[in-house]
Every structure is written in structure tokens, then in C-alpha cells.
Design a protein around this motif. Structure first.
Motif, PDB file in Angstrom:
ATOM      1  N   ASP A   1     -12.259-130.419  61.535  1.00 57.83           N
ATOM      2  CA  ASP A   1     -13.143-130.784  60.429  1.00 57.83           C
ATOM      3  C   ASP A   1     -14.261-131.708  60.914  1.00 57.83           C
ATOM      4  OD1 ASP A   1     -11.688-129.310  58.622  1.00 57.83           O
ATOM      5  OD2 ASP A   1     -10.336-130.963  58.140  1.00 57.83           O
ATOM      6  N   VAL A   2     -13.920-132.627  61.815  1.00 58.71           N
ATOM      7  CA  VAL A   2     -14.950-133.516  62.367  1.00 58.71           C
ATOM      8  C   VAL A   2     -15.931-132.718  63.223  1.00 58.71           C
ATOM      9  CG1 VAL A   2     -15.354-135.532  63.828  1.00 58.71           C
ATOM     10  CG2 VAL A   2     -13.373-135.463  62.325  1.00 58.71           C
ATOM     11  N   TRP A   3     -15.435-131.732  63.980  1.00 58.89           N
ATOM     12  CA  TRP A   3     -16.339-130.890  64.779  1.00 58.89           C
ATOM     13  C   TRP A   3     -17.303-130.124  63.877  1.00 58.89           C
ATOM     14  CZ3 TRP A   3     -17.179-131.878  69.537  1.00 58.89           C
ATOM     15  CH2 TRP A   3     -16.169-132.319  70.405  1.00 58.89           C
ATOM     16  N   PHE A   4     -16.810-129.616  62.744  1.00 60.07           N
ATOM     17  CA  PHE A   4     -17.692-128.919  61.803  1.00 60.07           C
ATOM     18  C   PHE A   4     -18.791-129.856  61.303  1.00 60.07           C
ATOM     19  CE2 PHE A   4     -14.009-125.961  61.074  1.00 60.07           C
ATOM     20  CZ  PHE A   4     -14.660-124.827  61.530  1.00 60.07           C
ATOM     21  N   ASP A   5     -18.403-131.065  60.916  1.00 59.30           N
ATOM     22  CA  ASP A   5     -19.394-132.027  60.418  1.00 59.30           C
ATOM     23  C   ASP A   5     -20.388-132.411  61.510  1.00 59.30           C
ATOM     24  OD1 ASP A   5     -18.081-131.950  58.016  1.00 59.30           O
ATOM     25  OD2 ASP A   5     -16.900-133.761  58.387  1.00 59.30           O
TER      26      ASP A   5
ATOM     27  N   GLU B   1     -25.989-131.901  63.761  1.00 60.48           N
ATOM     28  CA  GLU B   1     -26.973-131.560  64.791  1.00 60.48           C
ATOM     29  C   GLU B   1     -27.854-130.387  64.346  1.00 60.48           C
ATOM     30  OE1 GLU B   1     -27.630-133.325  67.179  1.00 60.48           O
ATOM     31  OE2 GLU B   1     -25.873-134.574  67.539  1.00 60.48           O
ATOM     32  N   GLU B   2     -27.283-129.429  63.628  1.00 57.89           N
ATOM     33  CA  GLU B   2     -28.088-128.317  63.135  1.00 57.89           C
ATOM     34  C   GLU B   2     -29.106-128.803  62.099  1.00 57.89           C
ATOM     35  OE1 GLU B   2     -25.963-124.901  61.809  1.00 57.89           O
ATOM     36  OE2 GLU B   2     -24.578-124.924  63.504  1.00 57.89           O
ATOM     37  N   GLY B   3     -28.677-129.725  61.241  1.00 60.28           N
ATOM     38  CA  GLY B   3     -29.624-130.286  60.276  1.00 60.28           C
ATOM     39  C   GLY B   3     -30.756-131.038  60.961  1.00 60.28           C
ATOM     40  N   ALA B   4     -30.434-131.776  62.037  1.00 60.92           N
ATOM     41  CA  ALA B   4     -31.479-132.470  62.782  1.00 60.92           C
ATOM     42  C   ALA B   4     -32.457-131.478  63.412  1.00 60.92           C
ATOM     43  CB  ALA B   4     -30.842-133.348  63.858  1.00 60.92           C
ATOM     44  N   LEU B   5     -31.944-130.351  63.904  1.00 61.41           N
ATOM     45  CA  LEU B   5     -32.816-129.326  64.494  1.00 61.41           C
ATOM     46  C   LEU B   5     -33.752-128.729  63.445  1.00 61.41           C
ATOM     47  CD1 LEU B   5     -33.655-127.456  66.802  1.00 61.41           C
ATOM     48  CD2 LEU B   5     -31.720-125.986  66.216  1.00 61.41           C
TER      49      LEU B   5
ATOM     50  N   HIS C   1      -2.462-122.687  63.303  1.00 57.10           N
ATOM     51  CA  HIS C   1      -3.190-123.659  64.106  1.00 57.10           C
ATOM     52  C   HIS C   1      -4.555-123.143  64.530  1.00 57.10           C
ATOM     53  CE1 HIS C   1       1.017-125.287  65.313  1.00 57.10           C
ATOM     54  NE2 HIS C   1       0.549-125.878  64.229  1.00 57.10           N
ATOM     55  N   TRP C   2      -4.759-121.816  64.480  1.00 53.27           N
ATOM     56  CA  TRP C   2      -5.994-121.201  64.962  1.00 53.27           C
ATOM     57  C   TRP C   2      -6.990-120.924  63.845  1.00 53.27           C
ATOM     58  CZ3 TRP C   2      -7.060-119.027  70.048  1.00 53.27           C
ATOM     59  CH2 TRP C   2      -6.079-119.358  70.998  1.00 53.27           C
ATOM     60  N   ARG C   3      -6.571-121.049  62.586  1.00 50.73           N
ATOM     61  CA  ARG C   3      -7.438-120.601  61.488  1.00 50.73           C
ATOM     62  C   ARG C   3      -8.747-121.383  61.450  1.00 50.73           C
ATOM     63  NH1 ARG C   3      -4.692-117.121  58.168  1.00 50.73           N
ATOM     64  NH2 ARG C   3      -2.407-117.227  58.244  1.00 50.73           N
ATOM     65  N   ARG C   4      -8.666-122.718  61.535  1.00 52.79           N
ATOM     66  CA  ARG C   4      -9.889-123.514  61.506  1.00 52.79           C
ATOM     67  C   ARG C   4     -10.668-123.381  62.826  1.00 52.79           C
ATOM     68  NH1 ARG C   4     -12.215-125.119  57.316  1.00 52.79           N
ATOM     69  NH2 ARG C   4     -12.752-127.194  58.050  1.00 52.79           N
ATOM     70  N   TYR C   5      -9.940-123.244  63.910  1.00 45.38           N
ATOM     71  CA  TYR C   5     -10.588-123.201  65.223  1.00 45.38           C
ATOM     72  C   TYR C   5     -11.492-121.986  65.367  1.00 45.38           C
ATOM     73  CZ  TYR C   5     -10.958-122.398  70.271  1.00 45.38           C
ATOM     74  OH  TYR C   5     -11.434-122.143  71.534  1.00 45.38           O
ATOM     75  N   ILE C   6     -11.060-120.830  64.857  1.00 45.00           N
ATOM     76  CA  ILE C   6     -11.820-119.598  65.066  1.00 45.00           C
ATOM     77  C   ILE C   6     -13.155-119.646  64.335  1.00 45.00           C
ATOM     78  CG2 ILE C   6     -11.102-118.118  63.156  1.00 45.00           C
ATOM     79  CD1 ILE C   6     -11.033-117.228  66.908  1.00 45.00           C
ATOM     80  N   PHE C   7     -13.236-120.449  63.264  1.00 42.33           N
ATOM     81  CA  PHE C   7     -14.506-120.550  62.549  1.00 42.33           C
ATOM     82  C   PHE C   7     -15.543-121.321  63.358  1.00 42.33           C
ATOM     83  CE2 PHE C   7     -12.103-119.172  58.880  1.00 42.33           C
ATOM     84  CZ  PHE C   7     -13.042-118.447  58.162  1.00 42.33           C
ATOM     85  N   LEU C   8     -15.117-122.138  64.322  1.00 43.20           N
ATOM     86  CA  LEU C   8     -16.079-122.771  65.222  1.00 43.20           C
ATOM     87  C   LEU C   8     -16.822-121.717  66.041  1.00 43.20           C
ATOM     88  CD1 LEU C   8     -13.939-125.787  66.474  1.00 43.20           C
ATOM     89  CD2 LEU C   8     -15.998-125.923  65.071  1.00 43.20           C
ATOM     90  N   TRP C   9     -16.081-120.718  66.530  1.00 38.02           N
ATOM     91  CA  TRP C   9     -16.719-119.624  67.267  1.00 38.02           C
ATOM     92  C   TRP C   9     -17.678-118.844  66.363  1.00 38.02           C
ATOM     93  CZ3 TRP C   9     -16.671-119.022  72.376  1.00 38.02           C
ATOM     94  CH2 TRP C   9     -15.638-119.620  73.110  1.00 38.02           C
ATOM     95  N   LEU C  10     -17.249-118.565  65.137  1.00 32.87           N
ATOM     96  CA  LEU C  10     -18.106-117.801  64.226  1.00 32.87           C
ATOM     97  C   LEU C  10     -19.388-118.566  63.907  1.00 32.87           C
ATOM     98  CD1 LEU C  10     -15.377-116.402  61.784  1.00 32.87           C
ATOM     99  CD2 LEU C  10     -16.430-115.275  63.739  1.00 32.87           C
ATOM    100  N   ASN C  11     -19.261-119.865  63.634  1.00 29.86           N
ATOM    101  CA  ASN C  11     -20.465-120.659  63.349  1.00 29.86           C
ATOM    102  C   ASN C  11     -21.377-120.746  64.574  1.00 29.86           C
ATOM    103  OD1 ASN C  11     -19.373-121.027  60.852  1.00 29.86           O
ATOM    104  ND2 ASN C  11     -18.912-123.193  61.106  1.00 29.86           N
ATOM    105  N   TYR C  12     -20.764-120.846  65.743  1.00 31.43           N
ATOM    106  CA  TYR C  12     -21.547-120.890  66.984  1.00 31.43           C
ATOM    107  C   TYR C  12     -22.352-119.604  67.147  1.00 31.43           C
ATOM    108  CZ  TYR C  12     -22.435-122.013  71.945  1.00 31.43           C
ATOM    109  OH  TYR C  12     -23.024-122.311  73.148  1.00 31.43           O
TER     110      TYR C  12
END
Length: 734
Positions: free
Chosen positions: A325-329, A334-338, A377-388
Motif C-alpha cells: 500500500d505504501v508502494w502504491f502511494d 511520483e506520477e503526480g509530480a511528473l 500474498h500476491w494479489r496486491r503485488y501483481i497490481f504493482l506490475w500492472l500499474n508499472y
């Protein structure tokens, strides 16, 4: 008392005169004896005085002889001699005490105090000089010595004492006292020189800050800047030294702010923050944020807030690196700053730096792979790849990098244990947006072959439907049903596809294959869809045949009710007839074929007999209620009365509970036909009793007072009564 025991109180009545606790305390106070007080002596002549002094000296000498190490006795002796104006004797006693304990601070202080009281200033100076020579680490002696010299307006002497003291490098309070003395006499240059010696002895940030503030307060701004610059040169650019010198940077920047040199202050803040780790500069960042809020513009303020939030996220991630959750925030920040930088129209280099920061955050985030092989344990993690991947595709337009991200994510997931259909589908949609249909099909085909899943089939089928590739859709539905032949939803969707394509023979074949599957999830949905299809086609005979098969297979009361409703309600005419009429008149409504109430009534009767044979009372009652509503709409009054006569009667009976073994009363539904077949005589009596009670209730409601005669039955009927106690009520619609 007898036998050593307390006497027994015979009279327990209260006394006539009561004594309070207050009275007891007052009497105790009054009866106390007065303390002994030594008599006052009055000396009349010198002979008595000499005698008194001799006696006291003898007592003191005796006491110090017994307790030679007791400093209190020595001090009392010496102070008594001073009170008699015998200063020589008092000095002698103090000197003897110093011989016993030369490091006693109390003796030195009392000795000097005695000399000062007797106005022997030079003696006091000599004592202080001896004391600080013997005890140079006792600050109290130095303070007393300096105070004496300043009190006598001997400022050079006080300065000389301070110089002797400073050679021993005392604590900060001593240096501060020296500086304040020089300030009192307006010797500011001397005070500045003392500060310089102080930082040479103890080069700590707070000393540098005090020196700089001193120079600023006396108006030497160039000297103050020189002090701060010297401090920064002394601490250097190393991160540890910069962290230690945060107070110097903060004070330097605040001084420049007070002098309205805002650019200088901003440069100082940035110089320090660039060399400090983010997790160790909270206070400096807070000061910088406050500075930008007061004196900065919108851009500088936003960059400051961003820096502060970065520090917060870094601290949380240092505590738990897998807090997704902290990684998402963090990535969202950083995306908002860009985006803000793009809106402001910055240079290409600044934009690339912002993109690099976003990529760095995502790379660090996806490096935190979940430790276990459990999908939760992987459900939230995989969305990091999708957002990336979405960031690279939408913001940077780097499609090759996006493709690599998807491939890396797919290689990382353990597909033998579990998979993520969303990852496969988004990868295929990305290739589809890149107009590479073959790659999209290959991705989904690989997914189905490697780890088939319902969501994958649905996504692949929807993609081919959007492309109007119906042959491929049929093939996919076949693969889907081979994978999971028990899925009623898959059979229904496949049949709906063929219906939309107007291939009704294939539709019926699919439905037949579906209902023939023995293990089927929620088969009632498939049967309902099949029957609804035949009804829509206007095939009443086919629908009737399906209902017959279903009641033979299931026999549930809901099936009988649906069957009866099917026979009673109208349905559209067959499709061939409809198409002919539509050719003639396109705006005409769909003609309907009426139902047959007689056939519906026959279905109700069959269903009732079936439920009766199975001994299902609640289902029979539900069917009768539905049948009664049908007869009220489509039948005559005699048909309604017939169904009403079949309604059960709620009767209270007694029975023995199997668990507790006690007699209990329960309400049961007694159906007329069951009772008639089992016990005709008792049923007739029960029916007449019910009719009599109904008549009584009607007369009571209309206000009649004449009671109706009780029902009479034959002796045989009375002897064969059921255990009912006569309390019964109609079960009709209740």
C-alpha cells in the motif's frame, strides 16, 4: 481477669456521657508535659565572660576530640569563635579543620563567608586563591571568587580569575558567564574573542550557533556570516558531519531569512538537504517547508511538500519493505509530480529525471517479491506490475519497455500453483491496441494451455466476439466446456450465441448436451434457460416435453408450479408464423397463443398427488395456495371451493419429545384427504367442530348472543376421536 483472658463485658449499652475523638485529642494535648528549656544566662562582668568562653571552648574541644572527622562540629566551633569576635581563634579552628579534610567544599565556603562577614576582603581573596588552586574543578568556588572581584569593581581582577579558570577548559556555563561579564561592561570584542577560544576548545554546533547569533545581535553581519561559513567548512561535506551540523545550517538559513536574503537561505537549505539522508533530516525539512510556505512560490512549495512525503514513505518502507500500500502511494506521488511538471512545461532533462524517479520507485517495488507461494500474498503485488506497465504505455509511450514488463511479470508468477487472469488479459489487450492480433491470440492461447481458468476463457471469448470471429468463439466455447463441463453458465452463454446467430438446431443440441451432464452446477438455471428458449420460439409441445422430463427428474414443488404457470399463460406463436406476419406488417405486435387452464389444473392435480405421495406437507400447502390463486383468476367459484376444501387445518396435538422425554404441544397441518383416508369418523367430527367454531366467531363479530348448538356425532365417532383438544383453526391462507 481469670486464666489470662480479658473480662467479658456484661453491659453493652452506651454510656450516658459520650466522649468524642476530638475531646480525647484535646485532653491528650493539654496533659502533655512542657519541654525542657535551658535557662537563659546573663553575663554581668568579664570574669563571667571568660568563664563562659572557657567552658564552651572546653565543650567544643571535647566534641571534636571525640568526633574528629565530623565537619559539622568544626564549623560550629569556628562560627562560635567568630560570633565572639575572636577571629584569630576562628581562623585557627578553620585551619585545623582544613588539616583534617582539605578538600571539603563546605569548610572553604564557610571560611570565606566568615572573612567576608568580618570585612576581611584580603583574607577572603587569599582563601579563594588557595581554594581554586587546590580544587580547580569545583565551579562553585570559581563563581564565588569572580563574584567577589566584580562586587569590588575589580574587573581586571575578575577577568584574570576567569582566564585562570578557562585554562582548565570548564563546561559551557563557565564560558557563558565569562562572555556575559564582558557584555555587561560592553567589551564586545573581548566577548567575540572568548567565543573564538570557546569553539576552539569545544567545537560543537550549538557553540557555533551561539557565536553567530551574538555577532548578528551586535550588528556584525559579515562577521556572523564568516562564523557560519567557518563552521560549515569545519564540519565538511560528509553526510555524517552534515547530519551533526543540522543546527548550524538551520540557524544560518534563519539568519539569512531575517535579513531578507531569501535566495541565500534557500541555497543553504538545499545544500544541507542534498547531503543528508531523507530519514535523518525531519527537523530541517520541517524548517525548509515552513520557509517555503512563507517566502516561496507555488513550485518551490510543492517540491518541498513532495520531499517531506518522500521522507515519510521511505521511513515506512524501511520498517516494512513489503507494505505494498505504501508502494502504491509512493508511485502515485511520483506520477503526480511528473504530471505537474508536464503541465508547467519544464525542460526535457527535468522531465527525464522525473520519469527516472517514477521508474526507480516501481523497480524497487516489484523487487519486493512475496515470500510464500500463496495467492493471497500476491494479489496486491501483481497490481504493482500492472500499474508499472500502464505508466510506461500511457505516460512515456515506451511500448517495448511495456512489453518487457508484462513478460517479466508473467515469468515471475508461479503458474503451476496459481495464475492471474487479469495479467494475461491486460497483456493481450495491450498487443491488441498495438494492432498485433496474432500476438494477442498467442498470449491468451498460451494462458489457456498453461493454466486454464474461467476468467481467461471469458476474456478470450469476449475479444473474439468484439472482432466478430464467431467460428473462433464456437471453438473457444468447446474448449471451455471441455475444461469445465459442469458450468451451467457456459452452456447457457454458448446457447445464447447460437440463438443470436439464429442457428436454432445447434442451440437445441447444446441445451440437450448440457442437461445430459450428470454433475452440473446449478442445473435449474440451465433447464430454465432451455424452457425459456422453447417458449420464446413458440414451441409449446417441446416446452411441455421439457417440463415432463424435469418433473420426472426433480419433482420439486417449484417445478410443478412453473409447469402449471406455463400451461396457463399465453406464449408467442411459432417463429415461422411470426416471420410470415412480420413480412406483411413490420410494426405489428407479436401474436400470442393462449394457454389452457384445464391443462394447468391437471398439472396442479398431478403435482398435488406427487407431493402427497412423498409426504411433503409444506410443499403441498404451498402448491394449494398457488392453485387457489390460479382458480380465483381462471376458474369458477366451485373450483375455488374445491381447492379451499383441500386446504389443511392447523391442529394442536400432544406428543413426547424424543430428547427430553416430556410431553409437549405442537401445531400440525391436517389435510382433509389424509384424515379422510386414515380415519373417516374422526375427520367428520373434526370438520364439524371446525365449522362450529367458525360460526361462533362470525356470531361474536356480528353481536349475536344466541349460541349455536354444539356439534353432535355418533357414539362410534366420539369413541374414535383424535387426541385433539378441540382447539383448531383454519390453515387456509395463514
Amino acid at each position: 481477669m481469670q486464666d489470662g483472658r480479658a473480662p467479658r463485658v456484661k453491659n453493652r449499652a452506651p454510656a450516658a456521657v459520650q466522649i468524642t475523638a476530638e475531646q480525647i485529642l484535646r485532653e491528650a494535648q493539654e496533659r502533655q508535659e512542657s519541654q525542657f528549656r535551658a535557662p537563659k544566662q546573663r553575663i554581668e562582668d568579664f570574669e563571667e565572660l571568660h568563664e563562659y568562653r572557657g567552658r564552651k571552648r572546653k565543650e567544643f574541644e571535647e566534641r571534636i576530640r571525640r568526633t574528629r572527622g565530623n565537619i559539622k562540629e568544626w564549623l560550629q566551633y569556628a562560627n562560635w569563635e567568630a560570633s565572639q569576635n575572636e577571629f584569630a581563634r576562628s581562623r585557627s579552628v578553620f585551619e585545623r579543620a582544613l588539616d583534617v579534610d582539605p578538600r571539603s567544599i563546605q569548610i572553604w565556603l564557610s571560611y570565606t563567608e566568615m572573612e567576608l562577614k568580618s570585612r576581611n576582603v584580603q583574607h577572603a581573596r587569599n582563601l579563594f586563591d588557595r581554594a581554586v588552586t587546590l580544587l580547580p574543578r569545583v565551579d562553585q568556588l570559581w563563581y564565588k571568587y569572580v563574584y567577589l572581584e566584580e562586587l569590588l569593581q575589580n574587573i581586571p581582577g575578575a577577568r584574570q580569575v576567569f582566564e585562570r579558570w578557562m585554562q582548565w577548559e570548564p563546561d559551557d556555563k563557565a564560558w557563558q558567564a565569562y562572555i556575559k561579564m564582558e557584555e555587561r561592561y560592553n567589551e564586545l570584542d573581548r566577548a567575540s574573542a572568548i567565543y573564538e577560544r570557546w569553539v576552539a576548545v569545544r567545537p560543537e554546533p550549538r557553540v557555533w550557533v551561539k557565536w553567530g547569533k551574538f555577532e548578528e545581535e551586535r550588528g556584525k553581519l559579515d562577521k556572523a556570516r564568516e562564523v557560519f561559513q567557518t563552521a560549515l567548512e569545519f564540519f565538511g561535506d560528509d553526510s555524517e558531519q552534515v547530519e551533526k551540523a543540522q543546527a548550524v545550517f538551520g540557524a544560518f538559513a534563519k539568519m539569512e531569512t531575517r535579513l531578507k536574503e531569501y535566495e541565500r537561505a534557500r541555497v543553504i537549505y538545499k545544500f544541507a538537504l542534498e547531503r543528508l539522508p531523507r530519514s535523518k533530516s525531519n527537523s530541517l525539512y520541517a524548517a525548509y517547508t515552513k520557509f517555503e510556505k512563507q517566502h516561496g512560490n507555488r513550485n518551490t512549495l510543492e517540491s518541498t511538500v513532495l520531499g517531506k512525503r518522500r521522507i515519510q514513505y521511505e521511513e515506512e518502507l524501511a520498517h516494512d519493505g513489503r507494505n505494498y500500500d505504501v508502494w502504491f502511494d509512493y508511485a502515485r506521488l511520483e506520477e503526480g509530480a511528473l504530471k505537474d511538471l508536464k503541465e508547467e512545461g519544464v525542460t526535457q532533462d527535468e522531465e527525464e529525471k522525473a520519469v527516472g524517479r517514477v521508474r526507480e520507485v516501481y523497480e524497487r517495488a516489484v523487487a519486493q517479491v512475496p515470500p510464500g507461494m500463496e495467492k493471497r500474498h500476491w494479489r496486491r503485488y501483481i497490481f504493482l506490475w500492472l500499474n508499472y506497465a500502464l505508466f510506461e504505455e500511457i505516460e512515456t509511450k515506451d511500448y517495448e519497455r511495456t512489453r518487457q514488463i508484462y513478460q517479466t511479470a508473467l515469468n515471475l508468477v508461479p503458474h503451476k500453483q496459481f495464475t492471474f487472469a487479469k495479467l494475461w488479459l491486460m497483456f493481450s489487450k495491450f498487443e491488441l491496441r498495438r494492432l498485433d492480433l496474432g500476438a494477442a491470440r498467442k498470449i491468451l492461447g498460451t494462458a489457456i494451455g498453461m493454466c486454464p481458468k474461467e476468467a481467461l476463457f471469458k476474456g478470450y471469448i469476449q475479444m473474439e466476439l468484439d472482432l466478430r470471429e464467431f467460428d473462433r468463439v464456437r471453438t473457444l466455447y468447446e474448449k471451455y466446456l471441455e475444461y469445465d463441463p459442469t458450468s451451467s453458465a457456459a452452456w447457457i452463454k454458448f446457447a445464447e450465441l447460437e440463438t443470436q446467430l439464429e442457428d436454432f438446431a445447434r442451440t437445441r443440441a447444446i441445451f440437450e448436451l448440457g442437461v445430459s451432464q450428470s454433475p452440473l452446477s446449478m442445473p435449474e438455471l440451465l433447464w430454465k434457460a432451455y424452457i425459456d428458449f422453447e417458449v420464446e420460439e413458440g414451441e409449446r409441445e417441446r416446452g411441455r416435453a421439457l417440463f415432463e422430463r424435469l418433473v420426472a427428474l426433480s419433482g420439486h414443488v417449484k417445478v410443478w408450479l412453473s409447469y402449471a404457470t406455463f400451461e396457463a399463460e399465453p406464449i408467442p406463436v411459432p417463429r415461422a408464423q411470426r416471420e410470415d406476419e412480420e413480412d406483411e406488417d413490420e410494426d405489428a405486435e407479436v401474436p400470442m397463443m393462449p394457454g389452457d387452464p384445464a391443462l394447468a389444473r391437471a398439472v396442479y392435480e398431478r403435482g398435488y398427488r406427487d407431493q402427497k405421495a412423498k409426504g411433503l406437507k409444506d410443499e403441498r400447502f404451498a402448491l394449494l395456495k398457488h392453485w387457489k390463486e390460479f382458480e380465483e383468476t381462471h376458474g369458477s367459484s366451485s373450483d375455488v371451493a374445491k381447492v379451499q376444501a383441500m386446504m389443511p387445518i392447523a391442529t394442536k396435538k400432544r406428543r413426547v419429545d424424543d430428547e427430553t422425554g416430556q410431553m409437549e404441544e405442537v401445531w400440525e397441518m391436517v389435510f382433509p384427504d389424509d384424515e379422510r383416508e386414515a380415519n373417516p369418523t374422526s375427520f367428520k367430527f373434526l370438520q364439524r367442530a371446525h365449522a362450529w367454531k367458525t360460526q361462533q366467531a362470525k356470531q361474536a363479530s356480528s353481536g349475536a348472543v344466541k349460541p349455536a348448538p354444539a356439534p353432535t356425532v355418533s357414539s362410534g365417532g366420539a369413541s374414535n376421536r383424535d387426541e385433539s383438544d378441540g382447539e383448531s383453526s383454519s390453515g387456509g391462507d395463514d
